[in-house]
Design a protein around this motif. Structure first.
Motif, PDB file in Angstrom:
ATOM      1  N   VAL A 213      -7.638   1.474 -49.893  1.00 10.56           N
ATOM      2  CA  VAL A 213      -7.499   0.651 -48.491  1.00 10.56           C
ATOM      3  C   VAL A 213      -7.466  -0.826 -48.774  1.00 10.56           C
ATOM      4  CG1 VAL A 213      -9.142  -0.169 -46.474  1.00 10.56           C
ATOM      5  CG2 VAL A 213      -8.980   2.405 -47.249  1.00 10.56           C
ATOM      6  N   LYS A 214      -8.191  -1.335 -49.975  1.00  6.12           N
ATOM      7  CA  LYS A 214      -8.046  -2.862 -50.357  1.00  6.12           C
ATOM      8  C   LYS A 214      -6.549  -2.771 -50.953  1.00  6.12           C
ATOM      9  CE  LYS A 214     -12.841  -3.162 -51.536  1.00  6.12           C
ATOM     10  NZ  LYS A 214     -13.797  -3.297 -52.554  1.00  6.12           N
ATOM     11  N   ALA A 215      -5.885  -1.996 -51.452  1.00  3.10           N
ATOM     12  CA  ALA A 215      -4.321  -2.099 -51.864  1.00  3.10           C
ATOM     13  C   ALA A 215      -3.593  -1.986 -50.522  1.00  3.10           C
ATOM     14  CB  ALA A 215      -4.101  -1.044 -52.724  1.00  3.10           C
ATOM     15  N   ASN A 216      -4.058  -2.078 -49.363  1.00  2.00           N
ATOM     16  CA  ASN A 216      -3.299  -1.794 -48.381  1.00  2.00           C
ATOM     17  C   ASN A 216      -2.296  -0.495 -48.169  1.00  2.00           C
ATOM     18  OD1 ASN A 216      -3.988  -4.246 -47.167  1.00  2.00           O
ATOM     19  ND2 ASN A 216      -2.336  -5.521 -48.113  1.00  2.00           N
ATOM     20  N   ASP A 217      -3.032   0.473 -48.660  1.00  2.00           N
ATOM     21  CA  ASP A 217      -2.336   1.906 -48.461  1.00  2.00           C
ATOM     22  C   ASP A 217      -2.603   2.390 -47.215  1.00  2.00           C
ATOM     23  OD1 ASP A 217      -1.529   4.288 -48.850  1.00  2.00           O
ATOM     24  OD2 ASP A 217      -2.080   4.685 -50.788  1.00  2.00           O
ATOM     25  N   PRO A 218      -1.401   2.657 -46.399  1.00  2.00           N
ATOM     26  CA  PRO A 218      -1.616   3.043 -44.895  1.00  2.00           C
ATOM     27  C   PRO A 218      -2.378   4.542 -44.982  1.00  2.00           C
ATOM     28  CG  PRO A 218       0.737   2.919 -45.546  1.00  2.00           C
ATOM     29  CD  PRO A 218       0.041   2.177 -46.813  1.00  2.00           C
ATOM     30  N   VAL A 219      -2.021   5.351 -45.944  1.00  2.00           N
ATOM     31  CA  VAL A 219      -2.418   6.662 -45.686  1.00  2.00           C
ATOM     32  C   VAL A 219      -3.845   6.854 -45.992  1.00  2.00           C
ATOM     33  CG1 VAL A 219      -2.529   9.050 -47.237  1.00  2.00           C
ATOM     34  CG2 VAL A 219      -0.294   7.461 -46.888  1.00  2.00           C
ATOM     35  N   ALA A 220      -4.508   5.937 -46.935  1.00  2.00           N
ATOM     36  CA  ALA A 220      -5.936   5.682 -47.288  1.00  2.00           C
ATOM     37  C   ALA A 220      -6.690   5.123 -46.032  1.00  2.00           C
ATOM     38  CB  ALA A 220      -6.315   4.742 -48.552  1.00  2.00           C
ATOM     39  N   MET A 221      -5.992   4.172 -45.333  1.00  2.00           N
ATOM     40  CA  MET A 221      -6.682   3.530 -44.150  1.00  2.00           C
ATOM     41  C   MET A 221      -6.657   4.754 -43.160  1.00  2.00           C
ATOM     42  SD  MET A 221      -4.514  -0.267 -43.901  1.00  2.00           S
ATOM     43  CE  MET A 221      -4.952  -1.353 -45.110  1.00  2.00           C
ATOM     44  N   LEU A 222      -5.687   5.548 -42.865  1.00  2.00           N
ATOM     45  CA  LEU A 222      -5.901   6.487 -42.030  1.00  2.00           C
ATOM     46  C   LEU A 222      -6.996   7.546 -41.959  1.00  2.00           C
ATOM     47  CD1 LEU A 222      -4.843   7.914 -39.421  1.00  2.00           C
ATOM     48  CD2 LEU A 222      -3.003   9.117 -40.890  1.00  2.00           C
ATOM     49  N   GLN A 223      -7.133   7.739 -43.397  1.00  2.00           N
ATOM     50  CA  GLN A 223      -8.156   8.819 -43.858  1.00  2.00           C
ATOM     51  C   GLN A 223      -9.666   7.986 -43.809  1.00  2.00           C
ATOM     52  OE1 GLN A 223      -6.898  11.538 -44.461  1.00  2.00           O
ATOM     53  NE2 GLN A 223      -4.816  10.614 -44.515  1.00  2.00           N
ATOM     54  N   MET A 224      -9.840   6.814 -43.935  1.00  2.00           N
ATOM     55  CA  MET A 224     -10.784   6.169 -43.673  1.00  2.00           C
ATOM     56  C   MET A 224     -11.274   6.016 -42.331  1.00  2.00           C
ATOM     57  SD  MET A 224     -13.682   4.893 -45.034  1.00  2.00           S
ATOM     58  CE  MET A 224     -13.067   4.559 -46.700  1.00  2.00           C
ATOM     59  N   GLY A 225     -10.183   5.948 -41.417  1.00  2.00           N
ATOM     60  CA  GLY A 225     -10.441   5.849 -40.042  1.00  2.00           C
ATOM     61  C   GLY A 225     -10.922   7.160 -39.566  1.00  2.00           C
TER      62      GLY A 225
ATOM     63  N   GLN B 194     -11.476  16.148 -51.119  1.00  2.00           N
ATOM     64  CA  GLN B 194     -10.168  15.888 -50.300  1.00  2.00           C
ATOM     65  C   GLN B 194     -10.547  15.174 -49.153  1.00  2.00           C
ATOM     66  OE1 GLN B 194      -9.508  19.648 -48.361  1.00  2.00           O
ATOM     67  NE2 GLN B 194      -7.410  18.518 -47.312  1.00  2.00           N
ATOM     68  N   ASN B 195      -9.574  14.167 -48.812  1.00  2.00           N
ATOM     69  CA  ASN B 195      -9.536  13.254 -47.949  1.00  2.00           C
ATOM     70  C   ASN B 195      -9.184  14.076 -46.489  1.00  2.00           C
ATOM     71  OD1 ASN B 195     -10.210  10.895 -48.906  1.00  2.00           O
ATOM     72  ND2 ASN B 195      -8.147  10.190 -49.239  1.00  2.00           N
ATOM     73  N   LYS B 196      -9.794  13.642 -45.240  1.00  2.00           N
ATOM     74  CA  LYS B 196      -9.936  14.431 -44.060  1.00  2.00           C
ATOM     75  C   LYS B 196      -8.314  13.911 -43.560  1.00  2.00           C
ATOM     76  CE  LYS B 196     -14.441  14.123 -43.877  1.00  2.00           C
ATOM     77  NZ  LYS B 196     -14.535  13.640 -45.352  1.00  2.00           N
ATOM     78  N   ARG B 197      -7.431  14.667 -43.614  1.00  5.36           N
ATOM     79  CA  ARG B 197      -5.905  14.409 -43.238  1.00  5.36           C
ATOM     80  C   ARG B 197      -5.622  13.899 -41.870  1.00  5.36           C
ATOM     81  NH1 ARG B 197      -1.878  18.229 -44.765  1.00  5.36           N
ATOM     82  NH2 ARG B 197      -0.683  16.747 -44.171  1.00  5.36           N
ATOM     83  N   SER B 198      -6.098  14.611 -40.802  1.00  3.51           N
ATOM     84  CA  SER B 198      -5.780  14.592 -39.520  1.00  3.51           C
ATOM     85  C   SER B 198      -6.723  15.160 -38.570  1.00  3.51           C
ATOM     86  CB  SER B 198      -4.345  15.343 -39.341  1.00  3.51           C
ATOM     87  OG  SER B 198      -3.969  15.345 -37.862  1.00  3.51           O
ATOM     88  N   ILE B 199      -6.827  14.150 -37.643  1.00  2.11           N
ATOM     89  CA  ILE B 199      -7.757  14.661 -36.462  1.00  2.11           C
ATOM     90  C   ILE B 199      -7.273  15.669 -35.496  1.00  2.11           C
ATOM     91  CG2 ILE B 199      -9.252  13.885 -34.473  1.00  2.11           C
ATOM     92  CD1 ILE B 199      -9.178  10.995 -35.631  1.00  2.11           C
ATOM     93  N   GLY B 200      -6.036  15.751 -35.285  1.00  6.62           N
ATOM     94  CA  GLY B 200      -5.368  16.927 -34.551  1.00  6.62           C
ATOM     95  C   GLY B 200      -5.120  17.972 -35.046  1.00  6.62           C
ATOM     96  N   VAL B 201      -5.156  19.171 -34.215  1.00  7.19           N
ATOM     97  CA  VAL B 201      -5.015  20.297 -34.868  1.00  7.19           C
ATOM     98  C   VAL B 201      -4.115  21.243 -33.730  1.00  7.19           C
ATOM     99  CG1 VAL B 201      -6.242  22.768 -35.171  1.00  7.19           C
ATOM    100  CG2 VAL B 201      -7.303  20.775 -35.764  1.00  7.19           C
ATOM    101  N   GLU B 202      -3.226  21.874 -34.355  1.00  2.42           N
ATOM    102  CA  GLU B 202      -2.219  22.492 -33.499  1.00  2.42           C
ATOM    103  C   GLU B 202      -2.328  23.654 -33.210  1.00  2.42           C
ATOM    104  OE1 GLU B 202       2.579  23.007 -34.319  1.00  2.42           O
ATOM    105  OE2 GLU B 202       1.494  21.567 -35.493  1.00  2.42           O
ATOM    106  N   VAL B 203      -2.038  24.533 -32.060  1.00  2.00           N
ATOM    107  CA  VAL B 203      -2.009  25.716 -31.873  1.00  2.00           C
ATOM    108  C   VAL B 203      -0.530  26.326 -32.171  1.00  2.00           C
ATOM    109  CG1 VAL B 203      -2.140  27.607 -30.028  1.00  2.00           C
ATOM    110  CG2 VAL B 203      -3.684  25.460 -29.999  1.00  2.00           C
ATOM    111  N   GLN B 204      -0.724  27.404 -32.980  1.00  2.00           N
ATOM    112  CA  GLN B 204       0.506  27.958 -33.597  1.00  2.00           C
ATOM    113  C   GLN B 204       1.548  28.441 -32.676  1.00  2.00           C
ATOM    114  OE1 GLN B 204       1.323  27.628 -36.913  1.00  2.00           O
ATOM    115  NE2 GLN B 204      -0.371  26.580 -37.189  1.00  2.00           N
ATOM    116  N   SER B 205       1.309  29.171 -31.492  1.00  3.27           N
ATOM    117  CA  SER B 205       2.236  29.627 -30.506  1.00  3.27           C
ATOM    118  C   SER B 205       1.646  29.365 -29.142  1.00  3.27           C
ATOM    119  CB  SER B 205       2.344  31.238 -30.879  1.00  3.27           C
ATOM    120  OG  SER B 205       1.427  31.943 -30.478  1.00  3.27           O
ATOM    121  N   VAL B 206       2.587  29.127 -28.280  1.00  5.56           N
ATOM    122  CA  VAL B 206       2.269  28.700 -27.048  1.00  5.56           C
ATOM    123  C   VAL B 206       3.264  29.554 -26.127  1.00  5.56           C
ATOM    124  CG1 VAL B 206       2.245  26.896 -25.002  1.00  5.56           C
ATOM    125  CG2 VAL B 206       1.865  26.361 -27.711  1.00  5.56           C
ATOM    126  N   LYS B 207       2.361  30.033 -25.013  1.00  3.83           N
ATOM    127  CA  LYS B 207       3.160  30.902 -23.839  1.00  3.83           C
ATOM    128  C   LYS B 207       3.783  30.070 -22.912  1.00  3.83           C
ATOM    129  CE  LYS B 207       2.782  35.203 -20.946  1.00  3.83           C
ATOM    130  NZ  LYS B 207       1.746  35.858 -20.667  1.00  3.83           N
TER     131      LYS B 207
END
Length: 425
Positions: free
Chosen positions: A149-161, A372-385
């Motif tokens: 985060v201190k190195a201005n890594d956007p991926v790390a900032m997202l994980q910290m968020g 492991q960093n937590k990658r994403s808050i969103g979870v996607e449903v695989q198939s939608v009718k």
């Protein structure tokens, strides 16, 4: 007047102030309108005086420029390529691992191959990319993330968020995710759109939500583009929705491909567009495959089968057996309401309403391994009718009539930490 002559005339006008007519000569420098980029001004005063005449044309041209960028097919998804094998990453989050030490996303094939090498050569476990030793505790893992985060890594900032969000620190979550979005991270833009949609972290704001969805879609985020298509359908902009779905399908997004398929059946998508989307989708999926990734997939299936033998599942009467879908078997669905049906994979289905979708929360999981960093808050449903009703309205590309479009928004569910490193033995 032809198109070429119009462009030449526009270029000629750009060399003069649109308000007073001052030419760009010598020390006189004209500034371009930042929105439409079609006129120039010699001063702020001239720009303000000319604003009432230019406002309508400026907004129209600015929207055209934005659509040109928005509907351009991205070269790849926002996941990018694996930094070790340089193959495109799968859109399935379960097929990759985020390393806390270097914030690199490693595919399951490279993780599996590295694990096999460690066992065969009896090596000490390290990060397969940067060779950093694995963290021994949650505190050490968070220190690794803060260094990035201190190195201005956007991926790390997202994980910290994401970490701050799970800890209940909404202000900290918004601060880190917003910084990552400013640095251009597509995943951060998508998470901000969900924040503005839900209204938990910040107040609901429809305009900001759409803005961040568009920025994420431009960056190759297929799920953000799918949600943009839903938004356009709600606002009777069917042509735009079909474009979004086609672009997302070409990135390898299965749900969008199913939407394109159903739209083709009722005449909302042409045969050529459907064929090109199908071919591009297949090519995108095939590009993510490799012998190492297939071996990792087989090993994962064997491990799951062994666990299933040890602890057999008891399916309830009238309900098929649940399968792994981003750990949705641990999701608490509440409260029950009459209504609409989402079909999960392997034929499992639950009936619930839109309000219960927003109320899904993940229960506490038992996987508490470090690394492991937590990658994403969103979870996607695989198939939608998607059901189309052809009896109420005539088929029209400008006004599609999807009656029951389920899975309209992706769920915002904090992810449970999993081990990002498999120790040998």
């Amino acid at each position: 007047m032809s198109t070429n002559s119009e462009e030449e005339a526009a270029d000629g006008m750009m060399m003069f102030c649109a308000s007073c007519g001052t030419a760009q000569v010598g020390d006189i420098k004209l500034k371009t309108c930042t929105a439409c980029k079609s006129v120039r001004y010699c001063s702020i005063k001239c720009q303000r005086e000319h604003r009432p005449q230019h406002k309508r044309a400026c907004k129209k041209r600015a929207a055209e420029l934005q659509d040109e960028i928005l509907f351009k097919q991205p070269e790849s998804s926002h996941e990018g390529d694996c930094p070790i094998c340089f193959l495109p990453m799968s859109l399935d989050n379960d097929k990759s691992t985020m390393m806390s030490c270097c914030s690199k996303l490693i595919c399951e094939g490279c993780m599996y191959s590295y694990h096999v090498r460690l066992v065969q050569e009896n090596l000490d476990p390290t990060c397969p990319f940067c060779r950093h030793p694995p963290p021994n505790s949650e505190e050490e893992e968070e220190k690794n993330v803060m260094k990035r985060v201190k190195a201005n890594d956007p991926v790390a900032m997202l994980q910290m968020g994401v970490r701050r969000y799970e800890a209940g620190d909404n202000d900290g979550a918004f601060t880190y995710v917003n910084k990552a979005a400013v640095l251009g991270d597509a995943g951060a833009h998508y998470q901000l759109s969900m924040f503005y949609h839900e209204g938990r972290v910040v107040e609901k704001d429809g305009k900001k939500r759409v803005y961040h969805l568009e920025q994420a879609a431009i960056g190759g985020h297929a799920l953000a583009r799918y949600n943009l298509a839903i938004f356009d359908l709600k606002n009777d902009r069917g042509d735009r929705a079909m474009k979004h779905w086609i672009i997302a399908a070409k990135l390898g997004h299965d749900v969008s491909l199913n939407a394109v398929k159903d739209s083709f059946r009722v005449g909302l998508v042409s045969k050529d567009d459907f064929a090109s989307a199908l071919r591009a989708h297949q090519a995108a999926v095939e590009a993510t495959k490799s012998p190492q990734r297939e071996a990792a997939k087989e090993e994962k299936c064997k491990s799951a089968a062994q666990k299933q033998k040890r602890k057999p599942l008891r399916a309830k009467e009238g309900c098929t057996e649940r399968r792994n879908l981003n750990d949705l078997s641990k999701v608490d669905i509440r409260p029950p309401h009459p209504a609409k049906s989402i079909e999960l994979d392997e034929g499992f289905s639950k009936r619930h309403s839109k309000s219960s979708l927003a109320g899904w929360e993940r229960s506490n999981g038992s996987n508490s391994s470090h690394g492991q960093n937590k990658r994403s808050i969103g979870v996607e449903v695989q198939s939608v009718k998607i059901e189309f009703d052809t009896t109420e309205m005539p088929v029209s590309k400008s006004a599609p009539f999807i009656k029951n479009l389920l899975g309209q928004e992706r769920l915002v569910i904090p992810s449970t930490p999993k081990c990002n490193f498999i120790h040998p033995g």
